[in-house]
Design an enzyme around this catalytic site. Structure first.
Site, PDB file in Angstrom:
ATOM      1  N   ASP A  13       0.856  -1.193   0.000  1.00 14.01           N
ATOM      2  CA  ASP A  13       0.000   0.000   0.000  1.00 14.01           C
ATOM      3  C   ASP A  13       0.894   1.245   0.000  1.00 14.01           C
ATOM      4  O   ASP A  13       0.590   2.256  -0.655  1.00 14.01           O
ATOM      5  CB  ASP A  13      -0.925  -0.002   1.235  1.00 14.01           C
ATOM      6  CG  ASP A  13      -2.327   0.483   0.906  1.00 14.01           C
ATOM      7  OD1 ASP A  13      -2.413   1.467   0.173  1.00 14.01           O
ATOM      8  OD2 ASP A  13      -3.323  -0.094   1.390  1.00 14.01           O
ATOM      9  N   HIS A  16       1.991   3.050  -3.293  1.00 13.77           N
ATOM     10  CA  HIS A  16       1.223   4.139  -3.910  1.00 13.77           C
ATOM     11  C   HIS A  16       1.864   5.487  -3.547  1.00 13.77           C
ATOM     12  O   HIS A  16       1.974   6.380  -4.380  1.00 13.77           O
ATOM     13  CB  HIS A  16      -0.220   4.143  -3.387  1.00 13.77           C
ATOM     14  CG  HIS A  16      -1.063   2.983  -3.847  1.00 13.77           C
ATOM     15  ND1 HIS A  16      -1.390   2.765  -5.156  1.00 13.77           N
ATOM     16  CD2 HIS A  16      -1.680   1.990  -3.140  1.00 13.77           C
ATOM     17  CE1 HIS A  16      -2.173   1.694  -5.254  1.00 13.77           C
ATOM     18  NE2 HIS A  16      -2.358   1.200  -4.036  1.00 13.77           N
ATOM     19  N   HIS A 195      -8.575  -4.198   7.178  1.00  9.96           N
ATOM     20  CA  HIS A 195      -7.580  -3.335   6.514  1.00  9.96           C
ATOM     21  C   HIS A 195      -8.190  -1.933   6.481  1.00  9.96           C
ATOM     22  O   HIS A 195      -9.239  -1.728   5.878  1.00  9.96           O
ATOM     23  CB  HIS A 195      -7.331  -3.870   5.101  1.00  9.96           C
ATOM     24  CG  HIS A 195      -6.436  -3.018   4.246  1.00  9.96           C
ATOM     25  ND1 HIS A 195      -5.088  -3.275   4.086  1.00  9.96           N
ATOM     26  CD2 HIS A 195      -6.698  -1.918   3.476  1.00  9.96           C
ATOM     27  CE1 HIS A 195      -4.561  -2.379   3.256  1.00  9.96           C
ATOM     28  NE2 HIS A 195      -5.518  -1.544   2.875  1.00  9.96           N
ATOM     29  N   HIS A 197      -7.963   2.538   6.356  1.00 10.09           N
ATOM     30  CA  HIS A 197      -7.271   3.763   5.925  1.00 10.09           C
ATOM     31  C   HIS A 197      -7.696   4.917   6.824  1.00 10.09           C
ATOM     32  O   HIS A 197      -8.736   4.876   7.474  1.00 10.09           O
ATOM     33  CB  HIS A 197      -7.556   4.058   4.443  1.00 10.09           C
ATOM     34  CG  HIS A 197      -6.712   3.223   3.528  1.00 10.09           C
ATOM     35  ND1 HIS A 197      -5.490   3.631   3.064  1.00 10.09           N
ATOM     36  CD2 HIS A 197      -6.897   1.975   3.028  1.00 10.09           C
ATOM     37  CE1 HIS A 197      -4.959   2.681   2.303  1.00 10.09           C
ATOM     38  NE2 HIS A 197      -5.800   1.653   2.267  1.00 10.09           N
ATOM     39  N   TYR A 286     -13.198   6.108  -4.434  1.00  6.21           N
ATOM     40  CA  TYR A 286     -11.838   5.626  -4.677  1.00  6.21           C
ATOM     41  C   TYR A 286     -10.847   6.787  -4.646  1.00  6.21           C
ATOM     42  O   TYR A 286     -11.114   7.844  -5.239  1.00  6.21           O
ATOM     43  CB  TYR A 286     -11.749   4.981  -6.063  1.00  6.21           C
ATOM     44  CG  TYR A 286     -12.057   3.513  -6.075  1.00  6.21           C
ATOM     45  CD1 TYR A 286     -11.228   2.594  -5.432  1.00  6.21           C
ATOM     46  CD2 TYR A 286     -13.176   3.023  -6.732  1.00  6.21           C
ATOM     47  CE1 TYR A 286     -11.515   1.246  -5.439  1.00  6.21           C
ATOM     48  CE2 TYR A 286     -13.464   1.670  -6.746  1.00  6.21           C
ATOM     49  CZ  TYR A 286     -12.627   0.788  -6.093  1.00  6.21           C
ATOM     50  OH  TYR A 286     -12.903  -0.547  -6.093  1.00  6.21           O
TER      51      TYR A 286
HETATM   52  C1  LIG Z   1      -5.594  -0.963  -5.868  1.00  9.39           C
HETATM   53  C2  LIG Z   1      -5.477  -1.939  -4.742  1.00  9.39           C
HETATM   54  C3  LIG Z   1      -5.775  -1.272  -3.435  1.00  9.39           C
HETATM   55  O1  LIG Z   1      -4.737  -0.352  -3.101  1.00  9.39           O
HETATM   56  C4  LIG Z   1      -5.954  -2.338  -2.374  1.00  9.39           C
HETATM   57  C5  LIG Z   1      -6.098  -1.725  -1.042  1.00  9.39           C
HETATM   58  O2  LIG Z   1      -5.162  -1.701  -0.263  1.00  9.39           O
HETATM   59  C6  LIG Z   1      -7.365  -1.071  -0.657  1.00  9.39           C
HETATM   60  O3  LIG Z   1      -8.367  -1.191  -1.383  1.00  9.39           O
HETATM   61  O4  LIG Z   1      -7.359  -0.419   0.403  1.00  9.39           O
HETATM   62 MN   LIG Z   2      -5.332  -0.143   1.251  1.00  3.51          MN
END
Ligand SMILES: CC[C@H](O)CC(=O)C(=O)O
Ligand SMILES: [Mn+2]
Length: 336
Positions: A13, A16, A195, A197, A286
């Site tokens: 991750d 990115h 997971h 963010h 997104y």
């Molecule tokens: C493009 C894949 C994406 O980064 C996977 C991920 O870590 C997420 O959706 O949070």
């Molecule tokens: Mn992610």
């Protein structure tokens, strides 16, 4: 109580954030530190997974194979994981990753499209890899719908299924509801993962809420290094888990040192929640929409945050980027 499996995503991750430019030497240094710090699983690949290096997703400086090999070589106890998005990466690339020593396959789909991962999950499970199904943008569907998708992934052979808060749009309550729904729907031997963010500042809090609701695979990144506003900050998460009475088996001071001395110098900028990151989480879209929304907003003289909010209301998903122009034009009251 089931032991936690601590997963680090700094080298995937986090890719990115560094525009997919980690070198094998950097991967080896971070992976060795995570291994010393007691992290169980270390994820390594292009940010968009195996095969992600392209004009569309960003060209990587080094191949997935070079980076995986460097991580495998650097660790003595942690398992190395790779991410694969069906449609981007191929089974040939997954086979290569396994031959290099990756033993965990994380197979990711949009939260309503588990069925497109049937072949990849089944293949990886047959090869003896531990398969984690990754249901991205999990905030977009109700917990019961997400649980049905998780059951599909389990039926294909996933040993873990994740609630993935790709947009950082969940808060502790909505995270816990989703994790609890998966926990109730899946067999006891199938693990649930979380997971998160940090777009709404809830990365660590949501991970804690997920663990309290039954998740046992828990993701973070050192210094929070990850897409958009970043991930749950791993060393902070470890400390908070320990303080909430959940042993992690990690060496906290070692992780603090790797975060500060190895990862921080590699970061192009500190992982803060700026207005773009916050707008993504608030709108629930997104993170890759941001740039398109900014361009469209400039062209039509509107606020990019209004464009993002409207895209969120319309539940626009990856692949529907052409809608962004239409929305900006509509907000400006002109034809696209
Ligand atoms: C493009 C894949 C994406 O980064 C996977 C991920 O870590 C997420 O959706 O949070
Ligand atoms: Mn992610």
């Amino acid at each position: 109580m089931t032991a936690l499996t601590l997963v680090d995503s700094s080298l995937r991750d986090g890719m990115h954030s560094v525009r997919h430019r980690f070198t094998p030497q950097q991967v080896a240094a971070v992976a060795a530190g995570l291994d010393r710090g007691g992290v169980d699983v270390i994820e390594v690949t292009h940010g968009d997974g195996l095969g992600g290096s392209s004009i569309q997703y960003g060209e990587a400086l080094h191949s997935d194979a070079e980076l995986i090999a460097a991580a495998v070589e650097a660790v003595s106890r942690a398992r190395v994981a790779v991410l694969l998005l069906p449609g981007i990466g191929t089974l040939r690339q997954l086979r290569e990753a396994q031959s290099l020593g990756a033993s965990v396959a994380r197979i990711a789909t949009h939260c309503t499209e588990a069925d497109i991962a049937a072949q990849q999950i089944a293949w990886a499970a047959e090869q003896g890899m531990h398969v984690a199904g990754f249901l991205m943008m999990s905030h977009m569907v109700q917990p019961a719908v997400l649980a049905e998708q998780a059951r599909l992934m389990e039926s294909y052979g996933a040993g873990t299924v994740y609630v993935v808060d790709s947009a950082g749009a969940l808060v502790p309550g909505t995270t816990a509801e989703r994790v609890a729904a998966l926990r109730a729907a899946l067999a006891p031997e199938t693990a649930v993962g979380i997971h998160t963010h940090n777009n709404l500042g809830c990365g660590v809090g949501n991970a804690l809420a997920g663990v309290a609701a039954g998740a046992t695979w828990v993701d973070g990144s050192l210094r929070g290094l990850g897409a958009s506003a970043g991930n749950a900050q791993l060393e902070v998460l470890v400390a908070a888990l320990e303080r909430s009475g959940r042993a992690t088996g990690a060496n906290l001071f070692e992780l603090m040192d790797v975060a500060e001395e190895v990862v921080a110098p590699l970061m192009p900028r500190p992982q803060v929640i700026d207005r773009s990151g916050l707008a993504i989480g608030y709108a629930g879209v997104y993170s890759s929409f941001l740039l398109h929304a900014e361009r469209a907003a400039e062209r039509y003289g509107v606020d990019p945050r209004d464009v993002l909010m409207e895209l969120g209301r319309r539940r626009v998903v990856g692949g529907q980027e052409d809608m962004i122009i239409n929305v900006a034009a509509e907000l400006a009251g002109v034809a696209a």
